[in-house]
Design a protein around this motif. Structure first.
Motif, short mmCIF file in Angstrom:
data_model
loop_
_atom_site.label_atom_id
_atom_site.label_comp_id
_atom_site.label_asym_id
_atom_site.label_seq_id
_atom_site.Cartn_x
_atom_site.Cartn_y
_atom_site.Cartn_z
N UNK A 1 0.82 -1.22 0.00
CA UNK A 1 0.00 0.00 0.00
C UNK A 1 0.85 1.28 0.00
N UNK A 2 1.90 1.31 0.82
CA UNK A 2 2.74 2.51 0.87
C UNK A 2 3.57 2.66 -0.41
N UNK A 3 4.00 1.53 -0.94
CA UNK A 3 4.75 1.54 -2.21
C UNK A 3 3.90 2.18 -3.30
N UNK A 4 2.65 1.73 -3.39
CA UNK A 4 1.78 2.21 -4.46
C UNK A 4 1.35 3.67 -4.21
N UNK A 5 1.29 4.05 -2.95
CA UNK A 5 0.98 5.46 -2.66
C UNK A 5 2.11 6.34 -3.20
N UNK A 6 3.36 5.91 -3.00
CA UNK A 6 4.50 6.65 -3.57
C UNK A 6 4.34 6.79 -5.08
N UNK A 7 4.02 5.66 -5.73
CA UNK A 7 3.96 5.68 -7.20
C UNK A 7 2.80 6.56 -7.67
N UNK A 8 1.69 6.53 -6.92
CA UNK A 8 0.56 7.41 -7.27
C UNK A 8 0.99 8.87 -7.18
N UNK A 9 1.69 9.21 -6.10
CA UNK A 9 2.10 10.60 -5.91
C UNK A 9 3.03 11.06 -7.03
N UNK A 10 4.01 10.21 -7.34
CA UNK A 10 5.01 10.58 -8.34
C UNK A 10 4.37 10.69 -9.73
N UNK A 11 3.54 9.70 -10.09
CA UNK A 11 2.97 9.71 -11.45
C UNK A 11 1.97 10.87 -11.60
N UNK A 12 1.24 11.14 -10.53
CA UNK A 12 0.26 12.24 -10.59
C UNK A 12 0.99 13.57 -10.81
N UNK A 13 2.07 13.74 -10.09
CA UNK A 13 2.82 14.99 -10.17
C UNK A 13 3.43 15.18 -11.57
N UNK B 1 3.47 17.33 -0.45
CA UNK B 1 3.05 16.19 0.38
C UNK B 1 4.13 15.59 1.26
N UNK B 2 5.28 16.24 1.34
CA UNK B 2 6.32 15.74 2.24
C UNK B 2 7.09 14.57 1.66
N UNK B 3 8.04 14.06 2.45
CA UNK B 3 8.91 13.01 1.91
C UNK B 3 8.15 11.75 1.53
N UNK B 4 8.65 11.06 0.51
CA UNK B 4 8.08 9.77 0.11
C UNK B 4 8.44 8.73 1.17
N UNK B 5 7.62 7.69 1.19
CA UNK B 5 7.88 6.52 2.05
C UNK B 5 9.18 5.85 1.58
N UNK B 6 9.99 5.40 2.54
CA UNK B 6 11.25 4.74 2.17
C UNK B 6 10.95 3.27 1.84
N UNK B 7 10.81 2.97 0.56
CA UNK B 7 10.32 1.63 0.18
C UNK B 7 11.36 0.54 0.47
N UNK B 8 12.63 0.88 0.41
CA UNK B 8 13.67 -0.05 0.88
C UNK B 8 14.61 0.78 1.76
N UNK B 9 14.60 0.49 3.03
CA UNK B 9 15.40 1.28 3.97
C UNK B 9 16.89 1.03 3.68
N UNK B 10 17.66 2.13 3.69
CA UNK B 10 19.12 2.06 3.46
C UNK B 10 19.48 1.41 2.12
#
Ligand code: ADP
Ligand code: GN1
Ligand code: MG
Length: 363
Positions: A64-76, A150-159
């Motif tokens: 869900x968080x991964x796809x939220x990132x992609x939604x934000x990026x593609x929408x922008x 919308x602030x920082x994106x979710x870190x989909x893979x930490x480090x």
């Protein structure tokens, strides 16, 4: 074979609004992470393509968080390019309105994108012009995301690009050597051990503020940008799973890794793996044509070094995966990850030898 795939994919595709009859499904592309298929849908006599992907949840557990990132990026990106329907990936939602569908039987997650027509990806660069266009597109992508709300994106893979942590992981896996494979790659292990000191430069400068954190792609290999069939221009940056806060050096470094030699990443004949300064120069020109305006002097200074760093990091990841039993990257033959590691370390060697020339050109 194709019929078998169609039978497997059809019940999954049925959960997305494809506006027609699914007539074909075939494995697509050469990514190392997700399971990608091209769908052909008959829409009132017209054959329309889609991309369907099984998301690798071993790598991306929080879909869900991964796809939220992609939604934000593609929408922008789409909003910035209202005239150009290929400028951004377009997500096709599932029947419940979510940007993915989870199979209750096995919890696998799937997503669908519109297929970008009239463009292709290549697995290895063939000309300086291609290097220029790819880098230009990745620079434009970073530039476009600089003002994403919308602030920082979710870190989909930490480090993800924390090279020193990648090195620690390598040491731990090497120590265990559970499959007794270290004896097959002593030369590569020695090469890795001799390179520890350079691992920390970018993460240290990010931590102390000498380098800014920005929205970056983090996986800018050449086959993650679609190039127009006719003009060769970079039309769309794809594979957005790793879009998150990072350094532009992660992106440019990975471009150098995959776009400065014409050999494949898994070429077994190392004499064919040749870093090409002409490709590097085209890459720098293309990247600076879109990113030059916002980079700080320190980011610019480290551009040539980023190639060595990211190529070493990727080689180290392939070596670690080989030692660990090929648990991360898809492989298609025995020793595949070791072959990949060898090309990467060969490129690092060549970049070390050409350090002055690379620095001089960027200056
Ligand atoms: P992975 O994460 O496994 O690398 P990608 O998202 O990069 O998966 O997709 C694999 C390949 O599928 C890409 O290199 C590209 O060739 C193709 N592809 C992905 N998305 C699209 C799209 N929307 N339109 C056309 N081709 C695509
Ligand atoms: C993977 O997903 P793909 O194939 O574009 C990997 C990258 C590596 C690359 C090496 C999420 O990229 O980090 O650099 O393989 N992606 C992930 O080819 O780990
Ligand atoms: Mg990819």
């Amino acid at each position: 074979m194709s019929q078998e795939i169609l039978q497997k994919i059809a019940p999954i595709a049925a959960h997305f609004d494809l506006r027609g009859v699914l007539v074909d499904a075939e494995p697509w592309g050469s990514g190392h992470i997700n399971n990608t298929y091209r769908l052909t849908v008959d829409q009132s006599g017209l054959a329309v393509h889609y991309i369907l992907q099984g998301i690798n949840q071993h790598v991306f557990p929080n879909v869900p968080k991964l796809m939220e990132n992609i939604q934000r990026v593609t929408k922008h990106i789409a909003a910035r390019n209202p005239q150009d329907s290929r400028a951004a990936l377009t997500i096709v939602n599932a029947e419940d309105g979510k940007p993915y569908w989870q199979d209750p039987a096995d919890n696998e997650c799937y997503r669908v994108y519109l297929f970008i027509e009239g463009a292709k990806t290549v697995d290895a660069v063939t000309s300086p012009e291609q290097a220029f266009q790819a880098a230009r597109a990745f620079g434009a992508f970073q530039c476009a995301l600089a003002d994403m709300p919308g602030g920082p994106l979710f870190e989909s893979i930490v480090d993800f690009h924390h090279t020193p942590k990648r090195f620690q992981k390598f040491l731990a896996v090497l120590k265990e050597d559970k499959l007794d494979r270290a004896k097959l790659c002593q030369k590569e292990i020695d090469f890795a051990l001799a390179h520890e000191k350079e691992c920390a430069i970018v993460v240290e400068e990010l931590a102390d503020g000498r380098l800014p954190s920005r929205v970056t792609h983090n996986d800018t290999k050449i086959n993650n940008v679609m190039l127009d069939d006719k003009t060769g221009e970079g039309v769309c940056v794809i594979d957005l799973d790793t879009c998150m806060p990072g350094s532009v050096l992660y992106d440019f470094g990975d471009e150098i890794r995959t776009t400065t030699a014409t050999a494949a990443e898994d070429e077994r004949d190392l004499s064919k793996v040749q870093f090409d300064l002409k490709l590097f120069e085209a890459l720098v020109k293309g990247y600076l044509s879109t990113a030059g305006g916002f980079l700080t002097p320190e980011e610019k200074r480290l551009l040539p070094f980023s190639g060595r760093l990211l190529t070493f990091e990727c080689g180290l990841r392939f070596l670690t995966d080989f030692l660990e039993g090929d648990v991360y990257f898809k492989i298609h033959r025995d020793g595949h990850n070791l072959d990949r590691c060898r090309t990467q370390f060969e490129l690092v060697r060549q970049m070390e030898a050409l350090e002055n020339e690379m620095n001089q050109f960027v200056k």
